[in-house]
Design a protein around this motif. Sequence first.
Motif, PDB file in Angstrom:
ATOM      1  N   LEU A 170       0.817  -1.208   0.000  1.00  0.00           N
ATOM      2  CA  LEU A 170       0.000   0.000   0.000  1.00  0.00           C
ATOM      3  C   LEU A 170       0.852   1.261   0.000  1.00  0.00           C
ATOM      4  O   LEU A 170       0.454   2.295  -0.525  1.00  0.00           O
ATOM      5  CB  LEU A 170      -0.917   0.009   1.233  1.00  0.00           C
ATOM      6  N   ALA A 171       2.030   1.143   0.591  1.00  0.00           N
ATOM      7  CA  ALA A 171       2.870   2.330   0.687  1.00  0.00           C
ATOM      8  C   ALA A 171       3.230   2.887  -0.685  1.00  0.00           C
ATOM      9  O   ALA A 171       3.446   4.089  -0.849  1.00  0.00           O
ATOM     10  CB  ALA A 171       4.147   1.986   1.453  1.00  0.00           C
ATOM     11  N   ALA A 172       3.278   2.012  -1.667  1.00  0.00           N
ATOM     12  CA  ALA A 172       3.667   2.456  -3.004  1.00  0.00           C
ATOM     13  C   ALA A 172       2.528   3.148  -3.733  1.00  0.00           C
ATOM     14  O   ALA A 172       2.727   3.746  -4.795  1.00  0.00           O
ATOM     15  CB  ALA A 172       4.137   1.254  -3.831  1.00  0.00           C
ATOM     16  N   CYS A 173       1.334   3.087  -3.190  1.00  0.00           N
ATOM     17  CA  CYS A 173       0.168   3.618  -3.891  1.00  0.00           C
ATOM     18  C   CYS A 173      -0.177   5.058  -3.494  1.00  0.00           C
ATOM     19  O   CYS A 173      -0.851   5.760  -4.236  1.00  0.00           O
ATOM     20  CB  CYS A 173      -1.049   2.735  -3.615  1.00  0.00           C
ATOM     21  N   GLY A 174       0.233   5.465  -2.321  1.00  0.00           N
ATOM     22  CA  GLY A 174      -0.147   6.803  -1.860  1.00  0.00           C
ATOM     23  C   GLY A 174       0.664   7.894  -2.511  1.00  0.00           C
ATOM     24  O   GLY A 174       1.559   7.672  -3.311  1.00  0.00           O
ATOM     25  N   GLY A 175       0.351   9.132  -2.163  1.00  0.00           N
ATOM     26  CA  GLY A 175       1.165  10.250  -2.614  1.00  0.00           C
ATOM     27  C   GLY A 175       0.658  10.958  -3.845  1.00  0.00           C
ATOM     28  O   GLY A 175       1.351  11.789  -4.426  1.00  0.00           O
ATOM     29  N   GLY A 176      -0.551  10.665  -4.293  1.00  0.00           N
ATOM     30  CA  GLY A 176      -1.102  11.375  -5.439  1.00  0.00           C
ATOM     31  C   GLY A 176      -0.601  10.831  -6.753  1.00  0.00           C
ATOM     32  O   GLY A 176       0.227   9.937  -6.811  1.00  0.00           O
ATOM     33  N   GLY A 177      -1.111  11.406  -7.850  1.00  0.00           N
ATOM     34  CA  GLY A 177      -0.738  10.930  -9.180  1.00  0.00           C
ATOM     35  C   GLY A 177      -1.843  10.122  -9.797  1.00  0.00           C
ATOM     36  O   GLY A 177      -2.819   9.763  -9.135  1.00  0.00           O
ATOM     37  N   THR A 178      -1.707   9.863 -11.083  1.00  0.00           N
ATOM     38  CA  THR A 178      -2.740   9.158 -11.834  1.00  0.00           C
ATOM     39  C   THR A 178      -2.293   7.755 -12.199  1.00  0.00           C
ATOM     40  O   THR A 178      -1.181   7.543 -12.651  1.00  0.00           O
ATOM     41  CB  THR A 178      -3.083   9.930 -13.119  1.00  0.00           C
ATOM     42  N   VAL A 179      -3.195   6.828 -12.003  1.00  0.00           N
ATOM     43  CA  VAL A 179      -2.918   5.440 -12.351  1.00  0.00           C
ATOM     44  C   VAL A 179      -3.510   5.104 -13.713  1.00  0.00           C
ATOM     45  O   VAL A 179      -2.880   4.474 -14.553  1.00  0.00           O
ATOM     46  CB  VAL A 179      -3.515   4.485 -11.298  1.00  0.00           C
ATOM     47  N   VAL A 180      -4.764   5.558 -13.945  1.00  0.00           N
ATOM     48  CA  VAL A 180      -5.458   5.302 -15.209  1.00  0.00           C
ATOM     49  C   VAL A 180      -6.126   6.591 -15.682  1.00  0.00           C
ATOM     50  O   VAL A 180      -6.753   7.294 -14.890  1.00  0.00           O
ATOM     51  CB  VAL A 180      -6.541   4.200 -15.045  1.00  0.00           C
ATOM     52  N   LYS A 181      -5.984   6.894 -16.975  1.00  0.00           N
ATOM     53  CA  LYS A 181      -6.659   8.048 -17.569  1.00  0.00           C
ATOM     54  C   LYS A 181      -7.806   7.566 -18.446  1.00  0.00           C
ATOM     55  O   LYS A 181      -7.655   6.630 -19.226  1.00  0.00           O
ATOM     56  CB  LYS A 181      -5.687   8.871 -18.418  1.00  0.00           C
ATOM     57  N   THR A 182      -8.989   8.181 -18.309  1.00  0.00           N
ATOM     58  CA  THR A 182     -10.128   7.872 -19.172  1.00  0.00           C
ATOM     59  C   THR A 182     -10.878   9.164 -19.464  1.00  0.00           C
ATOM     60  O   THR A 182     -10.727  10.164 -18.750  1.00  0.00           O
ATOM     61  CB  THR A 182     -11.105   6.879 -18.505  1.00  0.00           C
ATOM     62  N   ASP A 183     -11.702   9.165 -20.515  1.00  0.00           N
ATOM     63  CA  ASP A 183     -12.524  10.338 -20.842  1.00  0.00           C
ATOM     64  C   ASP A 183     -13.565  10.587 -19.757  1.00  0.00           C
ATOM     65  O   ASP A 183     -14.070  11.694 -19.599  1.00  0.00           O
ATOM     66  CB  ASP A 183     -13.238  10.125 -22.191  1.00  0.00           C
ATOM     67  N   ALA A 184     -13.885   9.507 -18.997  1.00  0.00           N
ATOM     68  CA  ALA A 184     -14.884   9.631 -17.940  1.00  0.00           C
ATOM     69  C   ALA A 184     -14.275  10.120 -16.630  1.00  0.00           C
ATOM     70  O   ALA A 184     -14.986  10.395 -15.665  1.00  0.00           O
ATOM     71  CB  ALA A 184     -15.570   8.292 -17.715  1.00  0.00           C
ATOM     72  N   GLY A 185     -12.964  10.226 -16.603  1.00  0.00           N
ATOM     73  CA  GLY A 185     -12.289  10.654 -15.387  1.00  0.00           C
ATOM     74  C   GLY A 185     -11.112   9.739 -15.073  1.00  0.00           C
ATOM     75  O   GLY A 185     -11.031   8.614 -15.592  1.00  0.00           O
ATOM     76  N   ASP A 186     -10.185  10.228 -14.291  1.00  0.00           N
ATOM     77  CA  ASP A 186      -8.977   9.468 -13.984  1.00  0.00           C
ATOM     78  C   ASP A 186      -9.138   8.647 -12.701  1.00  0.00           C
ATOM     79  O   ASP A 186      -9.906   9.002 -11.813  1.00  0.00           O
ATOM     80  CB  ASP A 186      -7.780  10.416 -13.800  1.00  0.00           C
ATOM     81  N   VAL A 187      -8.378   7.547 -12.647  1.00  0.00           N
ATOM     82  CA  VAL A 187      -8.256   6.763 -11.418  1.00  0.00           C
ATOM     83  C   VAL A 187      -6.928   7.170 -10.777  1.00  0.00           C
ATOM     84  O   VAL A 187      -5.866   6.974 -11.371  1.00  0.00           O
ATOM     85  CB  VAL A 187      -8.252   5.248 -11.693  1.00  0.00           C
ATOM     86  N   THR A 188      -7.001   7.769  -9.619  1.00  0.00           N
ATOM     87  CA  THR A 188      -5.796   8.282  -8.974  1.00  0.00           C
ATOM     88  C   THR A 188      -5.171   7.264  -8.029  1.00  0.00           C
ATOM     89  O   THR A 188      -5.822   6.291  -7.616  1.00  0.00           O
ATOM     90  CB  THR A 188      -6.114   9.556  -8.172  1.00  0.00           C
ATOM     91  N   LYS A 189      -3.932   7.538  -7.665  1.00  0.00           N
ATOM     92  CA  LYS A 189      -3.247   6.669  -6.705  1.00  0.00           C
ATOM     93  C   LYS A 189      -3.952   6.707  -5.354  1.00  0.00           C
ATOM     94  O   LYS A 189      -4.022   5.694  -4.660  1.00  0.00           O
ATOM     95  CB  LYS A 189      -1.784   7.097  -6.551  1.00  0.00           C
ATOM     96  N   ASP A 190      -4.452   7.892  -4.993  1.00  0.00           N
ATOM     97  CA  ASP A 190      -5.150   7.997  -3.717  1.00  0.00           C
ATOM     98  C   ASP A 190      -6.408   7.141  -3.705  1.00  0.00           C
ATOM     99  O   ASP A 190      -6.736   6.498  -2.700  1.00  0.00           O
ATOM    100  CB  ASP A 190      -5.515   9.457  -3.420  1.00  0.00           C
ATOM    101  N   GLU A 191      -7.135   7.114  -4.838  1.00  0.00           N
ATOM    102  CA  GLU A 191      -8.339   6.292  -4.928  1.00  0.00           C
ATOM    103  C   GLU A 191      -7.981   4.808  -4.840  1.00  0.00           C
ATOM    104  O   GLU A 191      -8.675   4.027  -4.181  1.00  0.00           O
ATOM    105  CB  GLU A 191      -9.075   6.571  -6.242  1.00  0.00           C
ATOM    106  N   MET A 192      -6.906   4.447  -5.530  1.00  0.00           N
ATOM    107  CA  MET A 192      -6.493   3.049  -5.500  1.00  0.00           C
ATOM    108  C   MET A 192      -6.022   2.669  -4.092  1.00  0.00           C
ATOM    109  O   MET A 192      -6.321   1.579  -3.603  1.00  0.00           O
ATOM    110  CB  MET A 192      -5.385   2.784  -6.518  1.00  0.00           C
ATOM    111  N   TYR A 193      -5.311   3.572  -3.446  1.00  0.00           N
ATOM    112  CA  TYR A 193      -4.851   3.327  -2.076  1.00  0.00           C
ATOM    113  C   TYR A 193      -6.033   3.070  -1.145  1.00  0.00           C
ATOM    114  O   TYR A 193      -6.035   2.112  -0.368  1.00  0.00           O
ATOM    115  CB  TYR A 193      -4.043   4.524  -1.574  1.00  0.00           C
TER     116      TYR A 193
END
Length: 314
Positions: free
Chosen positions: A18-41
């Motif tokens: 989990l430690a590698a997932c925090g800290g902001g940033g984008t994991v997946v980009k889509t036209d409907a909106g991005d999946v961020t690292k914070d969301e994945m965390y």
Amino acid sequence: MKKKLALGLVMLVAMFSLAACGGGGTVVKTDAGDVTKDEMYDAMKDKYGEQTVQQLTIEKVLSDKYKVTDDEVNAKYKEYEKQYGDQFSSVLQQSGLTKDTFKDNIRYNLLIQKATEANVKTDDKTLKKYYETWEPKITVSHILVDSEDKAKEVEQKLKDGGNWDDLAKEYSTDTNTKDNGGKLPEFGPGQMDEAFEKAAYGLKNKGDISEPVQTSYGWHIIKMDKPAEKTTYDKDKKQVKEDYIQSQLTTENMQKAISKELKAANVKIEDKDLKDALSQYTSTSNSSSSDSSKSSDSSKSDDSSKSDDSSSSK
């Protein structure tokens, strides 16, 4: 037939860090909106958080005090590889493990083992008491078949002068040993199927052969290769000490050792959502239980327990 492992491995599932997932940033980009690292965390924390924090914390704390070398990990890995033979890859796959993640589990378990061993009393008084009921390891061979009728057929051929190695190769369904006369690695009390162990230890002389014995794996004919040789405490002390330590590697003693190390490391969980991740090791009730057990251990240092084996396979 597989030997049950003395340690009783804590087989952990492979989990994300989990430690590698925090800290902001984008994991997946889509036209409907991005999946961020914070969301994945957050999502991963809900599903894997407590287990992951528990494993990472315990590993961090124990690694600071106890060292496990690559050679130790590789030696244990080869032990499993030899034990499971051709089935090893499929066993790993069925467990959701790869070679690397399994080695990570081995390293983690060896850390816990070393922490537990450090808390085991091995003074002469304790070991001499254990020695009173201690039995040395033995080595046997076996021919495994799938029915009582087949076992009796093999038994009769042996009585008629049949060659053991030839019959093992012809009849045995244990593919890992049939071409080697059915020879098994040496083992001690508590490491085999109960019925198999009882029959094996009942053979007192080299070359003695058992009647057919039924276990969950099938029917066995067992031959004694190296019987138990108990001599004197002084001569047997080294093996007695090793066996006693193994007998103390129970789930309860492992938990006590981990609790002690976490307390000494002054662990504090900053994420309030994960505040209970280590509660089984750090709660007041557990500490009280541990203290009570220590008091009991000091007055009954001769107590020993069988390892809570968690891995047994044909």
